[in-house]
Design a protein around this motif. Structure first.
Motif, short mmCIF file in Angstrom:
data_model
loop_
_atom_site.label_atom_id
_atom_site.label_comp_id
_atom_site.label_asym_id
_atom_site.label_seq_id
_atom_site.Cartn_x
_atom_site.Cartn_y
_atom_site.Cartn_z
N TYR A 110 -0.48 -2.73 -2.98
CA TYR A 110 -2.16 -2.31 -3.45
C TYR A 110 -1.13 -1.66 -4.98
CZ TYR A 110 -6.02 -3.27 -0.59
OH TYR A 110 -6.78 -3.57 -0.15
N CYS A 111 -1.28 -1.56 -6.08
CA CYS A 111 -1.25 -0.54 -7.26
C CYS A 111 -1.85 0.70 -6.86
CB CYS A 111 -1.56 -0.99 -8.51
SG CYS A 111 -0.69 0.45 -9.35
N LEU B 7 2.26 -0.39 -2.89
CA LEU B 7 2.87 0.20 -0.78
C LEU B 7 1.63 -1.35 -0.76
CD1 LEU B 7 1.62 3.55 -1.10
CD2 LEU B 7 3.86 2.32 -1.10
N PRO B 8 1.94 -1.25 0.48
CA PRO B 8 1.88 -2.30 1.36
C PRO B 8 -0.08 -2.06 1.38
CG PRO B 8 3.49 -1.62 2.74
CD PRO B 8 3.27 -1.15 1.32
N VAL C 84 -2.48 2.18 2.74
CA VAL C 84 -3.52 2.40 1.81
C VAL C 84 -4.64 1.96 2.52
CG1 VAL C 84 -4.51 2.10 -0.51
CG2 VAL C 84 -2.51 1.46 0.20
N GLU C 85 -4.56 1.65 3.61
CA GLU C 85 -6.21 1.06 4.07
C GLU C 85 -6.27 2.17 5.09
OE1 GLU C 85 -7.17 -2.79 5.53
OE2 GLU C 85 -7.50 -3.32 3.08
N SER C 86 -5.08 2.21 5.76
CA SER C 86 -5.43 3.92 7.19
C SER C 86 -5.06 4.81 6.78
CB SER C 86 -3.87 3.40 8.32
OG SER C 86 -3.02 3.84 6.83
N VAL D 293 0.70 5.85 9.07
CA VAL D 293 -0.86 6.79 10.11
C VAL D 293 -0.05 5.61 11.12
CG1 VAL D 293 -3.17 6.82 10.36
CG2 VAL D 293 -2.03 7.69 7.97
N HIS D 294 0.19 5.93 12.00
CA HIS D 294 -0.23 5.81 13.15
C HIS D 294 -0.76 5.47 14.05
CE1 HIS D 294 4.11 4.09 13.05
NE2 HIS D 294 3.98 4.35 12.75
N ASP D 295 -2.02 6.97 14.50
CA ASP D 295 -3.31 7.50 15.60
C ASP D 295 -3.85 7.59 14.24
OD1 ASP D 295 -5.09 8.13 16.57
OD2 ASP D 295 -3.29 8.62 19.12
#
Length: 205
Positions: free
Chosen positions: A93-94, A129-130, A134-136, A6-8
């Protein structure tokens, strides 16, 4: 979104909201929860064998199996952190794992449930994954007033739909070609033995 990232956030959230509203209108009730299948951008995998020993014979129930798997995933996470090193700023994160083999008293077995043993184990393939990826995704979902109930990897979700367990005895390769990434899962001897990702897919075509 580019190559599974996700960029935007606002633009992606607006598309999710549009799809959500169309679905709600079609089914006649509000949607509250969502499951995410994440693209494998910057995917890392770790394979571990984890064993649990008991003082005496124990009947194996779902709780014991779940504990075995979670402890094995934790070992895989620590192994990954040790390989990355302290200077690496990215937190991983797993996002899913597969069981390649279970072991009952050191013998390979397809399922542990209901058996009695003094020792159980598992070969576990864990995927990571970084944190930013995940947070985005979680932020987009939150902006759409949804709650994440499950997160997994795209090739894990795809293989569970496309290749039944009885066909995994064959040596098969599933390639999930999306817009930004092609996610890969490989089966052998009844198990999923590898996951990978390449950032080449429909956008390039």
């Amino acid at each position: 979104m580019y190559d599974g990232q996700v960029h935007d956030i606002d633009k992606v959230a607006s598309v999710v909201i549009e799809v959500k509203e169309k679905l709600e209108k079609k089914i006649g009730f509000p949607l509250k929860k969502v499951a995410i299948a994440a693209a494998g951008r910057a995917l890392k995998t770790k394979m571990v064998r984890f064993q649990k020993e008991f003082e005496s014979q124990r009947e194996i129930d779902n709780e014991i199996i779940s504990s075995l798997e979670m402890e094995g995933v934790d070992v895989a996470k620590k192994k990954l952190n040790n390989e990355i090193g302290e200077n690496e700023k990215t937190i991983y994160y797993c996002v899913g794992y597969s069981i390649i083999n279970y072991y009952l008293n050191d013998y390979s077995i397809s399922t542990l449930l209901g058996h009695k043993a003094k020792s159980i184990g598992a070969d576990i393939l864990a995927t990571f994954l970084p944190q930013t990826v995940v947070e985005s995704l979680y932020t987009v979902v939150k902006k759409a007033n949804l709650e994440v109930c499950n997160l997994t990897l795209e090739p894990i979700a795809a293989i569970n739909v496309a290749i039944p367990k009885d066909l995994r005895m064959l040596n098969l390769c599933l390639v999930d070609i999306g817009a930004g990434t092609s996610d890969i899962a490989i089966t052998k001897s009844g198990s999923v033995v590898a996951y990978a990702m390449v950032p080449v897919a429909g956008d390039e075509i």
